[in-house]
Write a protein that holds these residues in place. Structure first.
Motif, PDB file in Angstrom:
ATOM      1  N   UNK A  62      12.173  28.018  -3.292  1.00  9.35           N
ATOM      2  CA  UNK A  62      11.659  26.646  -3.263  1.00  9.35           C
ATOM      3  C   UNK A  62      12.117  25.924  -4.521  1.00  9.35           C
ATOM      4  N   UNK A  63      12.685  24.741  -4.335  1.00 14.07           N
ATOM      5  CA  UNK A  63      13.221  23.989  -5.469  1.00 14.07           C
ATOM      6  C   UNK A  63      12.101  23.525  -6.388  1.00 14.07           C
ATOM      7  N   UNK A  64      12.419  23.434  -7.654  1.00 14.66           N
ATOM      8  CA  UNK A  64      11.452  22.921  -8.623  1.00 14.66           C
ATOM      9  C   UNK A  64      11.339  21.415  -8.471  1.00 14.66           C
ATOM     10  N   UNK A  65      10.127  20.939  -8.306  1.00 10.04           N
ATOM     11  CA  UNK A  65       9.907  19.513  -8.116  1.00 10.04           C
ATOM     12  C   UNK A  65       9.952  18.789  -9.449  1.00 10.04           C
ATOM     13  N   UNK A  66      10.643  17.637  -9.546  1.00  8.08           N
ATOM     14  CA  UNK A  66      10.635  16.874 -10.787  1.00  8.08           C
ATOM     15  C   UNK A  66       9.210  16.516 -11.202  1.00  8.08           C
ATOM     16  N   UNK A  67       9.019  16.277 -12.477  1.00  8.37           N
ATOM     17  CA  UNK A  67       7.678  16.033 -13.012  1.00  8.37           C
ATOM     18  C   UNK A  67       7.251  14.588 -12.797  1.00  8.37           C
ATOM     19  N   UNK A  68       7.299  14.133 -11.537  1.00  5.79           N
ATOM     20  CA  UNK A  68       6.768  12.811 -11.240  1.00  5.79           C
ATOM     21  C   UNK A  68       5.243  12.866 -11.277  1.00  5.79           C
ATOM     22  N   UNK A  69       4.573  11.792 -11.709  1.00  2.85           N
ATOM     23  CA  UNK A  69       3.125  11.746 -11.537  1.00  2.85           C
ATOM     24  C   UNK A  69       2.810  11.655 -10.050  1.00  2.85           C
ATOM     25  N   UNK A  70       1.579  11.985  -9.631  1.00  5.11           N
ATOM     26  CA  UNK A  70       1.235  11.847  -8.215  1.00  5.11           C
ATOM     27  C   UNK A  70       1.581  10.446  -7.711  1.00  5.11           C
ATOM     28  N   UNK A  71       2.269  10.393  -6.582  1.00  7.31           N
ATOM     29  CA  UNK A  71       2.759   9.115  -6.064  1.00  7.31           C
ATOM     30  C   UNK A  71       1.597   8.181  -5.721  1.00  7.31           C
ATOM     31  N   UNK A  72       1.786   6.922  -6.050  1.00  9.64           N
ATOM     32  CA  UNK A  72       0.809   5.916  -5.640  1.00  9.64           C
ATOM     33  C   UNK A  72       0.984   5.653  -4.141  1.00  9.64           C
ATOM     34  N   UNK A  73      -0.109   5.216  -3.505  1.00  8.87           N
ATOM     35  CA  UNK A  73      -0.041   5.016  -2.058  1.00  8.87           C
ATOM     36  C   UNK A  73      -1.032   3.935  -1.637  1.00  8.87           C
ATOM     37  N   UNK A  74      -0.867   3.459  -0.422  1.00  6.09           N
ATOM     38  CA  UNK A  74      -1.776   2.485   0.168  1.00  6.09           C
ATOM     39  C   UNK A  74      -1.929   2.768   1.648  1.00  6.09           C
ATOM     40  N   UNK A  75      -2.997   2.237   2.235  1.00  4.11           N
ATOM     41  CA  UNK A  75      -3.342   2.513   3.632  1.00  4.11           C
ATOM     42  C   UNK A  75      -3.654   1.205   4.338  1.00  4.11           C
ATOM     43  N   UNK A  76      -3.120   1.071   5.548  1.00  2.75           N
ATOM     44  CA  UNK A  76      -3.457  -0.041   6.439  1.00  2.75           C
ATOM     45  C   UNK A  76      -4.088   0.551   7.692  1.00  2.75           C
ATOM     46  N   UNK A  77      -5.270   0.078   8.016  1.00  5.48           N
ATOM     47  CA  UNK A  77      -6.050   0.666   9.108  1.00  5.48           C
ATOM     48  C   UNK A  77      -6.476  -0.435  10.071  1.00  5.48           C
ATOM     49  N   UNK A  78      -6.091  -0.290  11.332  1.00  9.62           N
ATOM     50  CA  UNK A  78      -6.396  -1.302  12.345  1.00  9.62           C
ATOM     51  C   UNK A  78      -7.667  -0.940  13.101  1.00  9.62           C
ATOM     52  N   UNK A  79      -8.373  -1.973  13.585  1.00 10.65           N
ATOM     53  CA  UNK A  79      -9.636  -1.769  14.290  1.00 10.65           C
ATOM     54  C   UNK A  79      -9.750  -2.759  15.442  1.00 10.65           C
ATOM     55  N   UNK A  80     -10.519  -2.376  16.460  1.00 11.35           N
ATOM     56  CA  UNK A  80     -10.844  -3.265  17.563  1.00 11.35           C
ATOM     57  C   UNK A  80     -12.156  -3.986  17.273  1.00 11.35           C
ATOM     58  N   UNK A  81     -12.326  -5.143  17.901  1.00 12.69           N
ATOM     59  CA  UNK A  81     -13.604  -5.845  17.920  1.00 12.69           C
ATOM     60  C   UNK A  81     -14.177  -5.733  19.322  1.00 12.69           C
ATOM     61  N   UNK A  82     -15.427  -5.271  19.403  1.00 12.00           N
ATOM     62  CA  UNK A  82     -16.074  -5.038  20.690  1.00 12.00           C
ATOM     63  C   UNK A  82     -17.201  -6.023  20.922  1.00 12.00           C
ATOM     64  N   UNK A  83     -17.482  -6.288  22.181  1.00 14.02           N
ATOM     65  CA  UNK A  83     -18.695  -7.009  22.540  1.00 14.02           C
ATOM     66  C   UNK A  83     -19.890  -6.146  22.159  1.00 14.02           C
ATOM     67  N   UNK A  84     -20.856  -6.738  21.466  1.00  7.54           N
ATOM     68  CA  UNK A  84     -21.967  -5.959  20.934  1.00  7.54           C
ATOM     69  C   UNK A  84     -22.838  -5.331  21.989  1.00  7.54           C
TER      70      UNK A  84
END
Length: 384
Positions: free
Chosen positions: A1-23
């Motif tokens: 297994x190759x040695x991984x460069x010493x990058x800090x943990x990668x930054x990330x973001x999340x987009x989450x979709x949702x439905x709107x329902x009749x109550x």
């Protein structure tokens, strides 16, 4: 297994979709109050976005460094969206497809961008009452995002399998764990990306499509893994929206680990064999979700738990750092099954009690709403 460069943990973001329902009916909302969007913008600011249909919404995260930050934001964001929905006589539901709605005339978003999509893509756009989970992971300068994409692509079906939450469509069990991905296949440039040697070749292709009038803008390449057109990230788009927040965070952490390891790897191997395996494993994940079997380059078939263990084993310590909880949760899903399996079990359980299909599916939606409220265990909300 190759040695991984010493990058800090990668930054990330999340987009989450949702439905709107009749109550009351828990069906998709046919009428969304005109003050819904302004209320969401006041409460959530830039973390709220409209989607293709008026009966959809999207949570857009800030940039995170740790999974604990993500759980804090998304748990709070889901709760705020649910409270706003209730105040407008609605419910908000995070899941890949609505289990029983037959809403064929859902009102499209008023935004010109989405109106143009309906004009350009017609029926595939009308069929897109779907919710996905998108994960952006930052790529540092000097790394070719398409080269990284080629290295990570073989694992994309694994991430889909963990997310599958769309076994039902218009009240029918489709037999697929992710019917959302089947419907997404009706669009151009939304499935498996073609082979590109590097990012200049990728960008040249998009420029050609745009120049010839075949694509309105660069962002209209929606492949299930792609270099983002807006951010210095690689964007995972294959995953269904996850009713349980823990599953969404698990996928984000695993994708971040795999991409970090890809930065250390030399190449993606034989591109032709890799794409043939990818196509087969993509289908198996769509069909079976966490119960899929996957084909490896050496000719073996493995189950999700075995493939997951192989993915984790090829990650060096720097790639694993901060993502250990994600792997542990993925192992739990491999044992117990994901959302698609839970939904099918729920339907069968309600039918066994003597209920009819309509009642059983409405009970299923109520259970999914409860799952949306669950906060993952084992991750500190203020982790930094």
């Amino acid at each position: 297994m190759a040695a991984t460069p010493a990058y800090p943990p990668a930054r990330f973001g999340i987009e989450e979709e949702a439905f709107l329902l009749d109550g009351a009916s828990l069906d998709l909302a046919r009428h969304v109050p005109p003050d819904w969007v302004p209320a969401c913008r006041r409460a959530l600011g830039d973390c709220f976005a409209e989607e293709m249909f008026q009966c959809q919404a999207e949570l857009v995260s800030p940039v995170f460094r740790q999974l604990g930050e993500a759980v804090a934001f998304l748990a709070r964001g889901r709760a705020q969206l649910a409270d706003l929905a209730r105040a407008h006589g609605l419910r908000s539901l995070v899941v890949g497809t609505h289990p029983f709605s037959r809403l064929a005339d859902a009102a499209p978003s008023e935004q010109p961008h989405y109106r143009a999509l309906f004009e350009d893509y017609v029926q595939p756009a009308r069929n897109s009452l779907l919710c996905g989970l998108h994960v952006h992971v930052e790529v540092p300068p000097g790394q070719d995002r398409v080269a990284l994409m080629n290295r990570v692509l073989p694992w994309a079906p694994l991430l889909l399998a963990l997310s599958c939450s769309s076994p039902f469509w218009q009240g029918r069990h489709t037999g697929l764990a992710s019917y959302r991905r089947a419907l997404s296949g009706q669009w151009p440039r939304m499935g498996m990306p073609p082979w590109f040697a590097d990012e200049p070749a990728y960008q040249a292709h998009l420029k050609l499509l745009h120049a010839r009038g075949l694509m309105r803008e660069p962002g209209h390449a929606w492949w299930f893994l792609r270099p983002s057109a807006r951010y210095p990230t690689l964007e995972l788009r294959i995953s269904d929206a996850c009713p349980r927040l823990a599953d969404a965070l698990c996928i984000a952490g695993l994708f971040r680990a795999l991409l970090t390891q890809a930065m250390a790897d030399a190449d993606a191997g034989d591109p032709h064999l890799a794409r043939a395996l990818l196509a087969e494993n993509y289908w198996q994940a769509q069909r079976h979700g966490c119960r899929a079997r996957f084909l490896l380059a050496d000719g073996r078939c493995v189950d999700l738990a075995q493939w997951l263990a192989q993915a984790w084993a090829q990650c060096a310590a720097p790639a694993r750092a901060g993502n250990e909880w994600a792997y542990a949760h993925a192992c739990r899903l491999a044992r117990s099954g994901g959302s698609a399996q839970r939904q099918v079990r729920s339907l069968r359980r309600h039918l066994a009690r003597g209920g009819d299909v309509a009642e059983a599916l409405q009970e299923l939606v109520a259970e999914l709403l409860e799952e949306n409220r669950q906060v993952p265990e084992g991750l500190p909300l203020n982790s930094r």
